[in-house]
Design a protein around this motif. Structure first.
Motif, mmCIF file in Angstrom:
data_model
loop_
_atom_site.group_PDB
_atom_site.id
_atom_site.type_symbol
_atom_site.label_atom_id
_atom_site.label_comp_id
_atom_site.label_asym_id
_atom_site.label_seq_id
_atom_site.Cartn_x
_atom_site.Cartn_y
_atom_site.Cartn_z
ATOM 1 N N GLU A 194 75.167 48.796 48.717
ATOM 2 C CA GLU A 194 74.090 48.688 47.732
ATOM 3 C C GLU A 194 74.519 49.178 46.353
ATOM 4 O OE1 GLU A 194 69.484 50.267 46.971
ATOM 5 O OE2 GLU A 194 70.443 50.530 48.934
ATOM 6 N N LYS A 195 75.326 50.225 46.287
ATOM 7 C CA LYS A 195 75.680 50.835 45.009
ATOM 8 C C LYS A 195 76.474 49.901 44.094
ATOM 9 C CE LYS A 195 73.661 54.788 45.471
ATOM 10 N NZ LYS A 195 72.487 55.091 44.585
ATOM 11 N N TRP A 197 75.556 47.036 43.226
ATOM 12 C CA TRP A 197 74.591 46.316 42.381
ATOM 13 C C TRP A 197 73.208 46.912 42.626
ATOM 14 C CZ3 TRP A 197 75.898 43.070 38.563
ATOM 15 C CH2 TRP A 197 74.909 42.282 37.967
ATOM 16 N N ASP A 198 73.053 48.177 42.203
ATOM 17 C CA ASP A 198 71.827 48.944 42.454
ATOM 18 C C ASP A 198 70.956 48.901 41.206
ATOM 19 O OD1 ASP A 198 69.940 50.545 43.566
ATOM 20 O OD2 ASP A 198 71.108 52.385 43.456
ATOM 21 N N HIS A 204 66.447 46.150 46.915
ATOM 22 C CA HIS A 204 67.777 45.884 47.469
ATOM 23 C C HIS A 204 67.782 46.158 48.972
ATOM 24 C CE1 HIS A 204 69.164 45.648 43.320
ATOM 25 N NE2 HIS A 204 68.624 46.832 43.098
#
Length: 272
Positions: A194-195, A197-198, A204
């Motif tokens: 996830e990080k 494109w957080d 998300h």
């Protein structure tokens, strides 16, 4: 530079560094409003990113129950609550190109909430995206009039290397034999994080059992050729081999594929 593919005579390919962002438009406004904003103001932000070789938007049809025929033990019906609206495909010039896009990424992060309710970035290693040489012989290219996007989920207990081998060595040659394709592109994804494109104010959520592990873009001369392929014996034979390694095969009809950056050049207007 092109590379021959094992198992498919004279089928060559280019290797690229591509990321895909799966997108769901907001539901508090008409779907078409979101799709129009995406290909309008939002596209300008992404197109201006330094280091891009290609940027295209895959607009998926609103009605997409899942075109792949039923396969025992494989999810072919696309769950309504996870049905994707579109995909942003970003192909970089080199492995270091993403480092040059931080300013534009910040603008994209802020703008996402204007159009999307959920975004998921799937990235592959450099040179893991493959664009195959199909679509005509003797220099006579056949234009693409219809497309399907396949999203594959790896079956539990199947290793990543085994899954990638199935895509590269089994699925690709079989597809090339089974249909008169005008486009054949594949991506295999790294584990979703996830990080990477957080973005703020956008969902998300991505449960482990919903993760995807590869995509395949199929181009056909027209909608009739696409329908004939999915109704033919080729898909049936493919299903048997896919069932050994995949837990899901989601086949989306594509409404439009819009290219905004091509060969490293920002186009004055998108092309289809």
């Amino acid at each position: 530079m092109t590379t021959p593919t094992a198992g498919a005579a004279r089928l060559t390919h280019e290797k690229h560094f591509t990321s895909s962002i799966l997108l769901w438009v907001r539901t508090d406004q008409p779907r078409q409003t979101g799709m129009d904003y995406w290909k309008g103001p939002h596209s300008g932000i992404i197109s201006a990113t330094p280091g891009l070789l290609e940027y295209r938007q895959i607009h998926l049809a609103a009605d997409n129950p899942g075109r792949w025929p039923d396969v025992p033990g494989v999810e072919t019906a696309i769950p309504v609550d996870r049905r994707i609206d579109g995909v942003a495909e970003v192909t970089f010039r080199s492995a270091v190109s993403p480092l040059f896009g931080r300013t534009q990424n910040k603008l994209a992060f802020k703008d996402e909430v204007n159009v999307f309710r959920r975004t998921l970035l799937y990235a592959g290693p450099p040179r893991s995206s493959r664009w195959y040489d199909v679509g005509g012989t003797g220099g006579e290219a056949i234009s693409t009039g219809a497309r399907t996007m396949l999203y594959l989920r790896r079956k539990g207990g199947v290793s990543g290397s085994r899954f990638r081998s199935v895509v590269k060595s089994d699925l690709v040659p079989a597809l090339a034999r089974s249909a008169e394709l005008t486009e054949l592109r594949t991506q295999t994804f790294l584990p979703w994080v996830e990080k990477l494109w957080d973005t703020p104010d956008v969902a998300h959520d991505n449960p482990t059992d919903q993760h995807l592990h590869a995509s395949v873009s199929l181009g056909f001369a027209d909608a009739a050729a696409r329908s004939a392929f999915f109704a033919g014996e080729g898909v049936s034979s493919l299903s048997a081999s896919l069932a050994e390694a995949t837990a899901a095969v989601h086949a989306y009809d594509v409404e439009a594929a819009l290219t905004f950056v091509k060969d490293g050049v920002v186009l004055p207007s998108y092309t289809e």
